[in-house]
Design an enzyme around this catalytic site. Structure first.
Site, short mmCIF file in Angstrom:
data_model
loop_
_atom_site.label_atom_id
_atom_site.label_comp_id
_atom_site.label_asym_id
_atom_site.label_seq_id
_atom_site.Cartn_x
_atom_site.Cartn_y
_atom_site.Cartn_z
N ASP A 1 0.88 -1.18 -0.12
CA ASP A 1 0.08 0.05 0.11
C ASP A 1 0.91 1.18 0.07
OD1 ASP A 1 -2.41 1.28 0.00
OD2 ASP A 1 -2.61 1.33 2.25
N HIS B 1 2.07 3.01 -9.27
CA HIS B 1 1.83 1.62 -9.43
C HIS B 1 2.80 1.17 -10.26
CE1 HIS B 1 -1.98 2.09 -7.53
NE2 HIS B 1 -2.80 2.67 -8.43
N LEU C 1 10.62 -19.81 -3.47
CA LEU C 1 9.61 -19.34 -2.85
C LEU C 1 8.25 -19.62 -3.49
CD1 LEU C 1 8.92 -16.87 -1.09
CD2 LEU C 1 9.27 -15.46 -3.30
C1 IPE Z 1 -5.50 -2.66 0.22
O1 IPE Z 1 -5.00 -1.36 0.14
C2 IPE Z 1 -5.50 -3.38 -1.01
C3 IPE Z 1 -4.04 -3.65 -1.66
C4 IPE Z 1 -2.99 -3.10 -1.44
C5 IPE Z 1 -4.21 -4.16 -3.18
P1 IPE Z 1 -6.29 -0.12 -0.08
O2 IPE Z 1 -5.47 1.00 -0.33
O3 IPE Z 1 -7.19 -0.71 -0.96
O4 IPE Z 1 -6.96 -0.16 1.21
P2 IPE Z 1 -7.85 0.88 1.93
O5 IPE Z 1 -8.83 1.41 1.21
O6 IPE Z 1 -6.91 2.01 2.55
O7 IPE Z 1 -8.30 0.23 3.39
C1 IPE Z 2 -1.83 -0.02 -3.24
O1 IPE Z 2 -1.65 1.73 -3.29
C2 IPE Z 2 -2.06 -0.47 -4.74
C3 IPE Z 2 -3.36 -0.98 -4.76
C4 IPE Z 2 -4.45 -0.78 -3.80
C5 IPE Z 2 -3.73 -1.67 -5.92
P1 IPE Z 2 -2.73 2.61 -3.29
O2 IPE Z 2 -3.05 3.06 -4.68
O3 IPE Z 2 -3.82 2.41 -2.48
O4 IPE Z 2 -2.03 3.88 -2.73
P2 IPE Z 2 -2.51 5.08 -1.80
O5 IPE Z 2 -3.14 4.30 -0.33
O6 IPE Z 2 -3.86 5.80 -2.52
O7 IPE Z 2 -1.44 5.87 -1.40
MG MG Z 3 -4.05 2.40 -0.60
#
Ligand code: IPE
Ligand code: IPE
Ligand code: MG
Length: 238
Positions: A23, A40, A133
């Site tokens: 995240d 991403h 792994l």
């Molecule tokens: C969790 O992150 C899902 C992934 C990292 C794929 P999110 O960014 O979607 O989670 P929330 O919305 O902050 O809980």
């Molecule tokens: C995690 O990073 C990737 C996915 C959930 C696909 P985010 O896109 O949630 O990044 P933030 O949380 O907005 O910074």
């Molecule tokens: Mg996120």
């Protein structure tokens, strides 16, 4: 139990199964005045580096959260970009075959693009004999969705309610046959599971950090594993 590394006077133990919530990609990009898509792309590079490092240190299981059942709520452009990065990863078969990594995808793949589903099946088949792994990539994954899916199978098999056991449910999850995660890592400053491995993580240890996923380094994983070694896992005992 595998040994992670020896310091001056202690031997550190490697968890058997580490799960990571990747995240913070969006915030990483925002901090640099870049589009979320750049976050991403950077996060995908970090994922490859960390998976390679986990394989190198001898970790048995790594599960990464790439896309949740809730992430469809995001703008179509962002979802399409994440799927494009995922597809490019699948096409780059060298990244796992050469490294002896066994790939498995967990989540409901029926909602994904057909070509992506085909590549997923191909990657799983081609890497099935790898002995390094075991890498689970959670894509269109939701813990609640996974449990519903398991319950539906149990009902479809006509199993009597009195015969249902915890093991039976574990065996119907996408992670069937694998040990539960010992250690769950969430960077990006959030303190929640976001529907990740909710059944499997009943007795996991957790590690949170403010680092945004694209900035996460193998040395951060080392620090996390060192902290894991200070935990006293009692599993309800004394
Ligand atoms: C969790 O992150 C899902 C992934 C990292 C794929 P999110 O960014 O979607 O989670 P929330 O919305 O902050 O809980
Ligand atoms: C995690 O990073 C990737 C996915 C959930 C696909 P985010 O896109 O949630 O990044 P933030 O949380 O907005 O910074
Ligand atoms: Mg996120």
């Amino acid at each position: 139990m595998a040994i992670f590394k020896k310091t001056k006077d202690v031997e550190l133990v490697l968890p058997t199964h580490i799960a990571i919530i990747m995240d913070g990609n969006g915030r990483w990009a925002k901090n640099r005045a870049l589009p979320r898509t750049a976050g991403h792309a950077a996060g995908s590079k970090t994922f490859k580096d960390i998976a390679r490092y986990c394989n190198k240190i001898g970790l048995k299981y790594l599960t990464v959260y790439a896309f949740s059942t809730e992430n469809w709520k995001r703008p179509k452009e962002e979802v399409d970009n994440i799927m494009k990065i995922f597809k490019e990863y699948l096409e780059d078969t060298k990244s796992f075959k050469d490294e002896n990594i066994q790939l498995q995808f967990i989540g409901d793949r029926s909602a994904l693009d057909e070509e992506i589903q085909r590549l997923m099946a191909e990657c799983e088949k081609e890497s099935a004999g790898s002995t390094g792994l075991h890498l689970n990539i959670a894509i269109n994954y939701g813990g609640r969705d996974e449990i519903v899916h398991a319950v539906k199978q149990i009902v479809a098999e006509g199993i009597d309610a009195n015969d249902i056991t915890e093991q039976m449910i574990s065996d119907k999850l996408y992670t069937s046959g694998q040990p539960d995660p010992d250690f769950i890592i969430r960077p990006s400053g959030e303190y929640r599971l976001s529907n990740y491995l909710i059944w499997q993580s009943a007795y996991a240890e957790y590690w949170f950090s403010d680092i945004l996923w694209p900035d996460f380094k193998p040395s951060d994983l080392d620090k996390a594993i060192e902290d894991y070694n200070k935990r006293n896992r009692r599993f309800g005992g004394v």
